[in-house]
Design a protein around this motif. Structure first.
Motif, mmCIF file in Angstrom:
data_model
loop_
_atom_site.group_PDB
_atom_site.id
_atom_site.type_symbol
_atom_site.label_atom_id
_atom_site.label_comp_id
_atom_site.label_asym_id
_atom_site.label_seq_id
_atom_site.Cartn_x
_atom_site.Cartn_y
_atom_site.Cartn_z
ATOM 1 N N LEU A 59 26.988 35.343 0.391
ATOM 2 C CA LEU A 59 27.366 34.163 0.608
ATOM 3 C C LEU A 59 27.044 33.756 1.950
ATOM 4 O O LEU A 59 27.957 34.568 2.918
ATOM 5 C CB LEU A 59 28.700 33.737 -0.089
ATOM 6 N N VAL A 102 31.910 40.271 -3.318
ATOM 7 C CA VAL A 102 31.351 39.002 -2.816
ATOM 8 C C VAL A 102 31.617 39.373 -1.194
ATOM 9 O O VAL A 102 32.824 39.224 -0.662
ATOM 10 C CB VAL A 102 32.165 37.818 -3.322
ATOM 11 N N ASN A 140 34.453 27.776 1.619
ATOM 12 C CA ASN A 140 33.863 28.362 0.505
ATOM 13 C C ASN A 140 35.000 28.665 -0.498
ATOM 14 O O ASN A 140 36.243 28.797 0.197
ATOM 15 C CB ASN A 140 33.096 29.636 0.964
ATOM 16 N N VAL A 190 32.229 29.720 -6.005
ATOM 17 C CA VAL A 190 31.936 31.089 -6.818
ATOM 18 C C VAL A 190 33.443 31.344 -7.897
ATOM 19 O O VAL A 190 34.187 31.552 -7.395
ATOM 20 C CB VAL A 190 31.690 32.373 -6.013
ATOM 21 N N HIS A 234 22.017 34.610 0.002
ATOM 22 C CA HIS A 234 21.661 33.297 0.866
ATOM 23 C C HIS A 234 21.230 33.932 2.277
ATOM 24 O O HIS A 234 21.772 34.383 3.142
ATOM 25 C CB HIS A 234 22.993 32.712 1.203
ATOM 26 N N ASN A 241 30.481 26.170 -0.832
ATOM 27 C CA ASN A 241 29.895 26.827 -2.020
ATOM 28 C C ASN A 241 31.191 27.286 -2.892
ATOM 29 O O ASN A 241 32.161 27.987 -2.412
ATOM 30 C CB ASN A 241 29.261 28.385 -1.547
ATOM 31 N N VAL A 267 31.589 36.992 2.055
ATOM 32 C CA VAL A 267 31.268 35.547 2.689
ATOM 33 C C VAL A 267 30.981 35.984 4.123
ATOM 34 O O VAL A 267 31.636 36.296 4.913
ATOM 35 C CB VAL A 267 32.638 34.935 2.557
#
Length: 392
Positions: free
Chosen positions: A304, A335, A343, A311, A269, A309, A337
């Motif tokens: 992210l 991941v 999220n 995941v 993103h 969102n 964030v």
């Protein structure tokens, strides 16, 4: 044969051979179509057929009518990079096959979708189809950007229901560049050895990118998409420099894809993106050729940024020798964030040869992480503004 079906090898109105300049022949066919279909209610479009053969494109084919299908008899892909890296003197064939179009000139667009009118006043270009032929940049070197500067298909004018399916693309700076496309469908294509595979700019609403092989080098993107709502990216195999880069893309569904990459940043993103579902994908980060990498191993396999969102139910595999992790001695991020609120990470599986972890950055708030790693596999920099249930 119906008057609305044209074979580039037999149409008698061409002034050159299609084997010498298929782009000029297609432009002459389109001029013939426009001369016969000349009112609002007499424009059913046409089919332009490219039989199997090797064709040179000297002149950009300009598509400025709707309901036009340009089709061949097979995507004809062959790995030219493998060919050029080995002694191929005994190979049975050394060129892509089927309906094979070779772009002759550097910095040239093969097929341009554009019209010298205003889409707001004169309407969009509707139902254009590219199907079952190969677009070849002829020669290039890794990482293919800037390379030869060639673009396979560039859609510049606003379109509705654009379809690109069953195509082959090889040795291009960019295979597809598409602007302002509603309800696009990019499916079952084989795109490899290109700097970037698919670029969607100002790409409007909905659309599908499904069941493609996208094999791009490290300098570009498998998919770049911006200013989009409600797209579906599913069932694709993204290899080598596997990367989906997004700006202002909301409510996307990214499911059932296979990512195999030598680099971090497989979903990125670039700016805040909201309400995406990233689920049921398999991510594999491995060590291999190419580089320099754009991002180090702290950047995240998934990067992210945005609100709400999800995941979920993804498999993350990290297989890089400890000596090759960048920065040296770092714990790689699965991941990240980077920012945003609410999220949700749940039921993700981690498999790795070294210690890895998810990271919640300081600007993230109210993130929920459930059954996606052990306590040692989460770094919380948000000051506790999160919820966590460790994998048992």
């Amino acid at each position: 044969m119906a008057t609305t079906v044209y074979d580039v090898t037999t149409w008698t109105g061409a002034t050159v051979s299609p084997y010498t300049d298929i782009g000029l022949v297609i432009n002459q066919i389109i001029a013939d179509i426009k001369s016969q279909q000349n009112s609002q209610t007499t424009r059913p479009g046409a089919v332009i057929y490219i039989p199997p053969g090797h064709y040179t494109l000297q002149t950009t084919a300009n598509i400025d009518i709707g309901f036009l299908t340009i089709k061949g008899s097979g995507h004809g892909f062959m790995s030219e990079a493998i060919r050029d890296d080995v002694n191929h003197s005994a190979w049975v064939e050394t060129l892509p096959g089927s309906s094979h179009v070779q772009i002759a000139n550097n910095n040239q667009v093969g097929f341009l979708v554009n019209r010298a009118t205003d889409p707001g006043t004169n309407g969009r270009l509707n139902s254009i189809v590219f199907q079952d032929f190969c677009i070849d940049g002829v020669s290039s070197t890794k990482p293919y950007i800037p390379g030869n500067g060639k673009i396979g298909i560039k859609s510049q004018y606003d379109t509705d229901s654009l379809r690109i399916e069953g195509m082959g693309f090889v040795y291009l700076n960019t295979a597809l560049t598409i602007r302002n496309a509603d309800a696009f469908n990019i499916t079952n294509n084989f795109i490899a050895e290109c700097g970037s595979s698919i670029q969607l700019t100002d790409s409007s609403i909905v659309g599908k990118i499904t069941n493609n092989y996208l094999i791009s080098a490290w300098a570009g993107n498998s998919i770049f998409i911006e200013n989009n709502e409600d797209c579906v990216i599913s069932g694709n195999s993204l290899l080598w420099g596997a990367r989906i880069q997004m700006k202002n893309v909301h409510r996307a569904v990214i499911t059932g894809n296979k990512f195999v990459s030598n680099f971090s940043g497989m979903i990125v993103h670039e700016t805040p993106c909201h309400e995406q579902l990233i689920s049921g994908n398999h991510f594999r980060r491995k060590y291999g050729d190419g580089g320099p990498a754009r991002n180090d191993d702290l950047f995240g396999m998934v990067h992210l940024n945005g609100n709400d969102n999800s995941v979920t139910a993804n498999h993350f595999a990290f297989e890089v020798p400890a000596a090759n992790i960048v920065p040296s001695g770092a714990t790689p991020t699965v991941v990240l964030v980077k920012g945003g609120a609410r999220n949700f990470l749940a039921t993700n599986k981690l498999a790795s040869n070294v210690a890895v972890r998810h990271v919640l950055d300081a600007s993230s708030t109210a993130t929920k992480v459930l059954w996606s790693g052990t306590a040692a596999q989460l770094q919380d920099l948000s000051g506790g503004n999160m919820s966590f249930v460790a994998t048992p």
